[in-house]
Design a protein around this motif. Structure first.
Motif, PDB file in Angstrom:
ATOM      1  N   ARG A  32       0.827  -1.215   0.000  1.00 32.74           N
ATOM      2  CA  ARG A  32       0.000   0.000   0.000  1.00 32.74           C
ATOM      3  C   ARG A  32       0.861   1.264   0.000  1.00 32.74           C
ATOM      4  N   HIS A  33       1.880   1.302   0.840  1.00 30.10           N
ATOM      5  CA  HIS A  33       2.673   2.525   0.964  1.00 30.10           C
ATOM      6  C   HIS A  33       3.535   2.809  -0.262  1.00 30.10           C
ATOM      7  N   VAL A  35       2.818   2.048  -3.427  1.00 22.94           N
ATOM      8  CA  VAL A  35       1.941   2.570  -4.479  1.00 22.94           C
ATOM      9  C   VAL A  35       1.497   3.996  -4.144  1.00 22.94           C
ATOM     10  N   ALA A  36       1.161   4.255  -2.874  1.00 22.26           N
ATOM     11  CA  ALA A  36       0.744   5.605  -2.468  1.00 22.26           C
ATOM     12  C   ALA A  36       1.886   6.609  -2.677  1.00 22.26           C
ATOM     13  N   LEU A  51       4.432   6.362  -4.838  1.00 23.66           N
ATOM     14  CA  LEU A  51       4.638   6.554  -6.273  1.00 23.66           C
ATOM     15  C   LEU A  51       3.562   7.470  -6.860  1.00 23.66           C
ATOM     16  N   GLU A  52       2.317   7.268  -6.456  1.00 23.17           N
ATOM     17  CA  GLU A  52       1.243   8.145  -6.945  1.00 23.17           C
ATOM     18  C   GLU A  52       1.488   9.583  -6.525  1.00 23.17           C
ATOM     19  N   ALA A  53       1.884   9.792  -5.263  1.00 23.73           N
ATOM     20  CA  ALA A  53       2.119  11.150  -4.758  1.00 23.73           C
ATOM     21  C   ALA A  53       3.323  11.802  -5.445  1.00 23.73           C
ATOM     22  N   ASP A  62       4.439  11.162  -8.404  1.00 19.39           N
ATOM     23  CA  ASP A  62       4.059  11.491  -9.777  1.00 19.39           C
ATOM     24  C   ASP A  62       3.239  12.778  -9.804  1.00 19.39           C
ATOM     25  N   GLU A  63       2.328  12.916  -8.852  1.00 19.42           N
ATOM     26  CA  GLU A  63       1.494  14.119  -8.785  1.00 19.42           C
ATOM     27  C   GLU A  63       2.334  15.359  -8.469  1.00 19.42           C
ATOM     28  N   ARG A 114       2.171  -3.315  -8.458  1.00 18.48           N
ATOM     29  CA  ARG A 114       2.385  -2.412  -9.592  1.00 18.48           C
ATOM     30  C   ARG A 114       1.841  -1.030  -9.314  1.00 18.48           C
ATOM     31  N   TRP A 115       2.509  -0.115  -9.965  1.00 17.23           N
ATOM     32  CA  TRP A 115       2.041   1.272  -9.988  1.00 17.23           C
ATOM     33  C   TRP A 115       1.752   1.559 -11.466  1.00 17.23           C
ATOM     34  N   PRO A 116       0.562   2.078 -11.744  1.00 19.12           N
ATOM     35  CA  PRO A 116       0.174   2.210 -13.169  1.00 19.12           C
ATOM     36  C   PRO A 116       1.121   3.001 -13.991  1.00 19.12           C
TER      37      PRO A 116
END
Length: 169
Positions: A20-21, A23-24, A26-28, A30-31, A167-169
């Motif tokens: 969970r952490h 992926v979170a 990586l999403e952050a 990227d943003e 995975r991270w999209p």
């Protein structure tokens, strides 16, 4: 702010609810910064504390105008806190997320709070292999060798396994 944008390599690690952490984070990232390349996620044995849960590790490539200090203290540290990171005196303690600046194009920094490139790239498979995945031709500014050449030493090291299920999209 630096005068011009530089390719910057970051490493990530987690061993508290790591799927969970990671992926979170990586999403952050990227943003906040715009990820240009991300490695697969690897599972690795913990360093320093053999009884700890295994880590998930990855690396990303970004380009930023931010100085390494601004990136570390104004972007990365607040993001780590947001994702539940609690820093302790033990540098190898379990953590929700650890994000480090591993290298910045053409830059060598040797300060107490920031050493670039990260000296552990040369000794830790969980850093060298993901970094080579995102920037195999990136040259170590002190040694002149590429991350691909550094990682080649670690490719068959036991204790490092690719996790294609995370995975991270």
């Amino acid at each position: 702010m630096s005068a011009s944008p530089r390719t910057t390599l970051l490493t990530l690690g987690s061993n508290i609810d790591p799927e969970r952490h990671m992926v979170a984070a990586l999403e952050a990232l990227d943003e906040l910064l715009g990820i240009e390349g991300a490695s697969p996620i690897y599972e690795a044995d913990p360093v320093g504390n053999a009884g700890m849960p295994r880590f998930l590790n990855a690396a990303v490539r970004i380009t930023t105008h931010l100085s390494p200090g601004d990136l570390k203290f104004e972007v990365i540290r607040p993001l780590e806190r947001r994702l539940g990171r609690i820093r302790t005196a033990d540098p190898n303690a379990p953590r929700t997320i650890d994000i480090d600046i591993a290298a910045v194009q053409g830059l060598v920094v040797d300060q107490e709070e920031l050493r670039l490139p990260d000296p552990e790239i040369l000794t830790r498979a969980h850093l060298a292999v993901p970094l080579a995945d995102v920037a195999p031709g990136f040259r170590h500014p002190d040694l002149g060798i590429t991350l691909g050449e550094i990682a080649a030493r670690f490719r068959d090291e036991p204790g490092l396994a690719r996790r294609d299920d995370v995975r991270w999209p």
